[in-house]
Scaffold this motif. Sequence first.
Motif, short mmCIF file in Angstrom:
data_model
loop_
_atom_site.label_atom_id
_atom_site.label_comp_id
_atom_site.label_asym_id
_atom_site.label_seq_id
_atom_site.Cartn_x
_atom_site.Cartn_y
_atom_site.Cartn_z
N LEU A 1 1.34 -1.30 -0.04
CA LEU A 1 -0.05 0.38 0.19
C LEU A 1 0.70 0.82 0.06
O LEU A 1 1.59 1.63 0.50
CB LEU A 1 -0.97 0.22 1.59
N ASP B 1 -1.59 5.76 -3.60
CA ASP B 1 -3.02 4.90 -3.59
C ASP B 1 -3.75 6.03 -3.64
O ASP B 1 -4.72 5.22 -4.22
CB ASP B 1 -3.40 3.62 -3.21
N VAL B 2 -4.24 6.79 -2.10
CA VAL B 2 -4.90 7.28 -1.55
C VAL B 2 -4.88 8.72 -1.71
O VAL B 2 -5.93 9.18 -1.49
CB VAL B 2 -5.39 6.64 -0.09
N GLY B 3 -3.60 9.07 -2.69
CA GLY B 3 -3.75 10.92 -2.44
C GLY B 3 -3.12 11.66 -1.23
O GLY B 3 -4.04 12.23 -1.36
N LEU C 1 0.69 7.68 4.90
CA LEU C 1 -0.62 6.89 5.18
C LEU C 1 -0.10 7.22 6.37
O LEU C 1 -1.65 6.88 7.37
CB LEU C 1 -0.10 5.71 4.70
N PRO D 1 -6.42 -2.37 -7.06
CA PRO D 1 -6.18 -1.17 -7.01
C PRO D 1 -7.53 -0.88 -6.00
O PRO D 1 -7.52 0.08 -4.34
CB PRO D 1 -6.01 -0.27 -7.77
N PRO D 2 -9.15 -0.37 -6.35
CA PRO D 2 -9.76 -0.18 -5.70
C PRO D 2 -10.12 -0.30 -4.47
O PRO D 2 -10.48 -0.54 -3.62
CB PRO D 2 -11.27 -0.51 -6.48
N LYS E 1 -7.81 -2.25 -2.46
CA LYS E 1 -6.54 -1.26 -1.51
C LYS E 1 -6.87 0.10 -0.93
O LYS E 1 -6.59 0.25 -0.34
CB LYS E 1 -5.26 -1.34 -2.53
N ARG E 2 -7.06 0.63 -2.14
CA ARG E 2 -7.93 2.40 -1.35
C ARG E 2 -8.38 2.29 -0.38
O ARG E 2 -8.90 3.15 0.85
CB ARG E 2 -8.01 3.05 -2.91
N ALA F 1 -6.86 0.94 3.07
CA ALA F 1 -5.87 1.71 3.70
C ALA F 1 -6.66 3.55 4.22
O ALA F 1 -6.56 3.26 4.97
CB ALA F 1 -5.45 3.03 2.29
N ARG F 2 -7.74 3.40 3.73
CA ARG F 2 -9.06 4.67 4.31
C ARG F 2 -9.89 4.07 5.46
O ARG F 2 -9.73 5.00 6.32
CB ARG F 2 -10.26 4.96 2.65
#
Length: 396
Positions: A99, A103-105, A109, A380-381, A383-384, A387-388
């Motif tokens: 991660l 990946d999440v902008g 993290l 990726p979706p 993972k996002r 992460a969020r």
Amino acid sequence: MNAESLKYTMTRDHYDLIIIGGGPVGMALALALRGSGVAALLLEARGVPEKTEDMRPLALSHGSHLILQRLGVWQALPEVTPITTIHVSNRGGFGRTVLTAGDVGVPALGYVVNHHDVFRAMHEALQGCGVDYLDGAQVTRLETSTEQGQVEFQHGGVTKLATAKLLVLADGGRLSGQVEGVTQHVHEYHQWAVVARIKTALPQCGVAYERFTPDGPVALLPLGEYFALVWTVSPAAAQEILGLDDAAFLARLHDHFGDRLGSFVDASKRSGFPLALKYADPVTAQRIALVGNAAQTLHPVAGQGFNLGLRDAWELADEVIASAAETGTPAMLARYRHRRQMDSGAGRVFTDSLVKLFSNDDPLLRSMRSLGLSALDCLPPVKRFVARRMMFGARG
């Protein structure tokens, strides 16, 4: 304890809130209430610990970073190391996932800090913030009625009483047995966490490693020039590891973790503590709310515990400020309980499931874990999403 402990006094004997427990979560609640007109008393049994007493690392999520910024604490932290990448692997299996902040902008993290530094920065921020503060205040008894709560405590060799519309337990659960209607659930993991600072042959570059093994996860979190180690092992292995000299300890850790960071070249003093899942149900009672480790104590895997407690404090303060006239009423406590239910429940299930799924050597589960980590890395979706949730909790 440090002689620099702040010496505030009580300015009254009745408050809107009495916060029992002056650790980081209790202090965060007090700081979140400053300037709101809410009268609060913070009672802490200890003084300020020396830095050498508590070298535990704290993995702060991006959401916790934002909360600490709003509390005016973040800028006072002397050593903050960003986590830009999280590398998750499974010992003995081929699967892994990575991660990244990209990946999440977000710029990072999460962040790794020393527990003592957060404690000290919050302690200093309490000066002049309008909150009455007493350290060395040992609470001995709680009592509530439909109208208010009452606290009896020892301070300076004298027994004192104070009342409030709402009593908040941020004491790690020490007094929760006195709260009628709240049940404490405990699940022992039969594991210990060994913590230390580690230096490796290869420099840290913002990558946090979470490696799952049959004995439990081992995490290496970037902290300055070092890595903060959280190594989960059996109780017997923990005592053996804590008794090793530095060279033998580093060799055993390298054999357990692998060669991804080269050799392990230096280690600080080590400490260990037992691990268990503890949670209160419900987290409110008559004129009482539980926050932080008094509400839930989680396994350190994925570093969710303190972040969850910080969100407890932030949302309780928000609820009190938004409805000050209803502080401590059943309606206000029901709203707070509803706000925290999804986040605390999901955090508890997430960490407990990780421990149960990965802390075993079942061949079928080992294969499924490897496939799952590999699949996650290719989606990726998903993972996002993961992460969020790690950054902001179940409510995003």
